[in-house]
Design an enzyme around this catalytic site. Structure first.
Site, PDB file in Angstrom:
ATOM      1  N   ASP A  41       0.858  -1.184   0.000  1.00 22.97           N
ATOM      2  CA  ASP A  41       0.000   0.000   0.000  1.00 22.97           C
ATOM      3  C   ASP A  41       0.899   1.240   0.000  1.00 22.97           C
ATOM      4  O   ASP A  41       2.121   1.125   0.060  1.00 22.97           O
ATOM      5  CB  ASP A  41      -0.952  -0.027   1.207  1.00 22.97           C
ATOM      6  CG  ASP A  41      -0.210  -0.052   2.541  1.00 22.97           C
ATOM      7  OD1 ASP A  41       1.024   0.123   2.541  1.00 22.97           O
ATOM      8  OD2 ASP A  41      -0.864  -0.259   3.573  1.00 22.97           O
ATOM      9  N   ASP A  46      -7.775  -7.914  -0.356  1.00 22.51           N
ATOM     10  CA  ASP A  46      -6.882  -8.115   0.792  1.00 22.51           C
ATOM     11  C   ASP A  46      -7.673  -7.805   2.044  1.00 22.51           C
ATOM     12  O   ASP A  46      -8.630  -7.024   2.010  1.00 22.51           O
ATOM     13  CB  ASP A  46      -5.678  -7.167   0.737  1.00 22.51           C
ATOM     14  CG  ASP A  46      -6.045  -5.778   1.228  1.00 22.51           C
ATOM     15  OD1 ASP A  46      -6.684  -5.050   0.448  1.00 22.51           O
ATOM     16  OD2 ASP A  46      -5.756  -5.433   2.377  1.00 22.51           O
ATOM     17  N   CYS A  99     -11.367 -29.515   5.740  1.00 26.01           N
ATOM     18  CA  CYS A  99     -10.224 -28.634   5.467  1.00 26.01           C
ATOM     19  C   CYS A  99      -8.937 -29.454   5.394  1.00 26.01           C
ATOM     20  O   CYS A  99      -8.726 -30.385   6.163  1.00 26.01           O
ATOM     21  CB  CYS A  99     -10.119 -27.569   6.558  1.00 26.01           C
ATOM     22  SG  CYS A  99      -8.726 -26.464   6.344  1.00 26.01           S
ATOM     23  N   CYS A 127      -5.889 -28.222   5.802  1.00 25.23           N
ATOM     24  CA  CYS A 127      -4.743 -27.564   6.450  1.00 25.23           C
ATOM     25  C   CYS A 127      -4.172 -28.426   7.577  1.00 25.23           C
ATOM     26  O   CYS A 127      -4.832 -29.326   8.097  1.00 25.23           O
ATOM     27  CB  CYS A 127      -5.130 -26.173   6.963  1.00 25.23           C
ATOM     28  SG  CYS A 127      -5.850 -26.131   8.603  1.00 25.23           S
ATOM     29  N   CYS A 132      -6.185 -28.551  10.919  1.00 24.29           N
ATOM     30  CA  CYS A 132      -7.369 -29.425  10.923  1.00 24.29           C
ATOM     31  C   CYS A 132      -6.978 -30.905  10.856  1.00 24.29           C
ATOM     32  O   CYS A 132      -7.701 -31.760  11.359  1.00 24.29           O
ATOM     33  CB  CYS A 132      -8.294 -29.073   9.768  1.00 24.29           C
ATOM     34  SG  CYS A 132      -9.108 -27.488  10.024  1.00 24.29           S
ATOM     35  N   HIS A 181      -5.146 -22.173   9.643  1.00 26.96           N
ATOM     36  CA  HIS A 181      -6.473 -22.584   9.173  1.00 26.96           C
ATOM     37  C   HIS A 181      -7.198 -21.426   8.482  1.00 26.96           C
ATOM     38  O   HIS A 181      -7.758 -21.594   7.392  1.00 26.96           O
ATOM     39  CB  HIS A 181      -7.343 -23.116  10.316  1.00 26.96           C
ATOM     40  CG  HIS A 181      -8.767 -23.249   9.890  1.00 26.96           C
ATOM     41  ND1 HIS A 181      -9.207 -24.299   9.102  1.00 26.96           N
ATOM     42  CD2 HIS A 181      -9.830 -22.418  10.033  1.00 26.96           C
ATOM     43  CE1 HIS A 181     -10.481 -24.114   8.812  1.00 26.96           C
ATOM     44  NE2 HIS A 181     -10.889 -22.982   9.360  1.00 26.96           N
TER      45      HIS A 181
HETATM   46 ZN   LIG Z   1      -8.127 -26.033   8.505  1.00 26.60          ZN
END
Ligand SMILES: [Zn+2]
Length: 395
Positions: free
Chosen positions: A98, A277, A315, A317, A320, A345
């Site tokens: 920015d 964003d 999920c 990730c 998880c 996550h």
């Molecule tokens: Zn997750």
């Protein structure tokens, strides 16, 4: 004058038949990625609680950093010596910075805006500092992000005082436009970095239209839409987004600044936005909130104390895959590692949410919206009006 050869290409590969949603390939010096794209915010060149390689593992190909913070520490001289932020922080993907102006106006109450720039008191030693368009670009050149932003005069979207907005815009030739021209002139690395100008104008259609049309006259590779999502009514917010995307050219990326909550993402993609964003996924992680399709899970709540399921069974990730809600309940807001686990996550959720759009094209984006199949998160209380707004073409 010959148009500049910008270090950015944007190829639209599919468009929705009923909405303005599209998907495209965006190629930058440090990344090739699909849009719509969500960019997490790493304030000082690092994501709080996450390593650059973890972001890569989460399929994150683009992030945002704040010029105001980086300009203060480590500062442009050190960044020049380090050959830019990419190598300094070991980030091998896309980066956007920015201008620093928003931070000053929002963080520093004493900021004053004049033709020259933004004057403010340094929070470090109380001295008076001036951020000019030239200085903003100089710092951003040292940082070396793929996409850099012009310094603009940010006016709150809830400000109803037309005189203030007009003053910010300095009709007929606006202050934001004059600052854009100074930024373009000061830019030392046009072969490596693209300046995005910013559509401003508060909630006044004519001012925003005038600003957007003026930007079209400049030789730039993409555009940002700014000054929104500051607490205004959703209908006003959408009206300004669709007005802006309606004027901006089809063959260049459109970045909506500071917007990234899932429901907003859905509707703004439908209104023709390509890049987003938001600090929300990492900020909310610090307070113990996990993003899921049905809304936020506030893991501190005692109902999770004996819940041995993961945050989201679907999920992919690492949080998880390895940790239960019960474990997270015992550490959130207490242990630093909990912030890390929830940030992993939340960013995975946000990135997969924006990538989910790519799979919608076969059934058409608007049909997905209509059937409510575009993830349940869009099914929050405002979903009915979103569907109506987007699908029925009330824009
Ligand atoms: Zn997750």
């Amino acid at each position: 004058m010959m148009p500049t050869k910008h270090p950015l290409t944007f190829s639209v590969i599919a468009e929705c038949a009923r909405t303005k949603a599209r998907t495209a390939i965006l190629t930058l010096p440090h990344a090739t990625l699909e849009t719509p794209v969500f960019m997490p915010v790493g304030t000082k060149g690092t994501m709080k609680g996450l390593l650059p390689e973890q972001l890569e593992d989460l399929n994150c190909r683009m992030m945002l950093s704040n010029t105001y913070h980086l300009g203060t520490n480590p500062g442009p001289d050190l960044l020049d010596k380090a050959k830019g932020l990419h190598s300094f922080m070991h980030w091998r993907n896309g980066l956007l910075t920015d201008s620093g102006g928003f931070q000053m106006v929002s963080l520093l109450k004493l900021a004053r805006i004049t033709e020259e720039g933004v004057t403010f008191k340094s929070p470090y030693d109380d001295s008076e500092c001036l951020l000019t368009p030239e200085r903003s670009i100089e710092i951003q050149n040292s940082i070396g992000a793929d996409i850099i932003m012009q310094l603009d005069d940010v006016v709150s979207s809830t400000l109803q005082d037309r005189n203030r907005v007009e003053e910010a815009m300095h009709r007929p030739v606006t202050l934001t436009i004059r600052w854009l021209d100074r930024c373009l002139k000061a830019h030392k690395k046009p072969e490596k970095q693209c300046i995005f100008p910013i559509v401003q104008g508060g909630l006044f259609s004519d001012l925003r239209e005038e600003c957007a049309k003026s930007l079209l006259l400049r030789d730039v590779a993409g555009y940002a839409i700014g000054g929104l999502s500051g607490g205004e009514e959703k209908a006003d917010f959408w009206r300004m987004v669709t007005l802006s995307t309606g004027i901006l050219p089809r063959d260049k990326p459109r970045y909506l600044m500071g917007v990234g909550v899932a429901a907003d993402l859905v509707v703004c993609v439908a209104l023709g936005v390509d890049m987003f964003d938001c600090v929300f996924p990492t900020r909310t992680a610090r307070f113990g909130s996990a993003l899921v399709d049905s809304g936020n899970l506030y893991l501190k709540h005692k109902r999770f104390a004996k819940d041995f399921s993961p945050i989201d069974p679907e999920c992919e990730c690492s949080t998880c895959k390895r940790h239960t809600r019960a474990f997270l309940h015992s550490v959130v807001t207490v242990e630093a590692s909990a912030c890390h686990l929830l940030s992993v996550h939340n960013i995975a959720y946000q990135v997969s949410f924006s990538q989910f759009f790519m799979s919608c094209w076969e059934v058409r984006f608007f049909l997905s919206l209509q059937r409510g199949s575009l993830k349940n998160n869009a099914g929050s209380s405002s979903y009915a009006s979103i569907t109506c707004y987007v699908v029925k073409g009330r824009h």
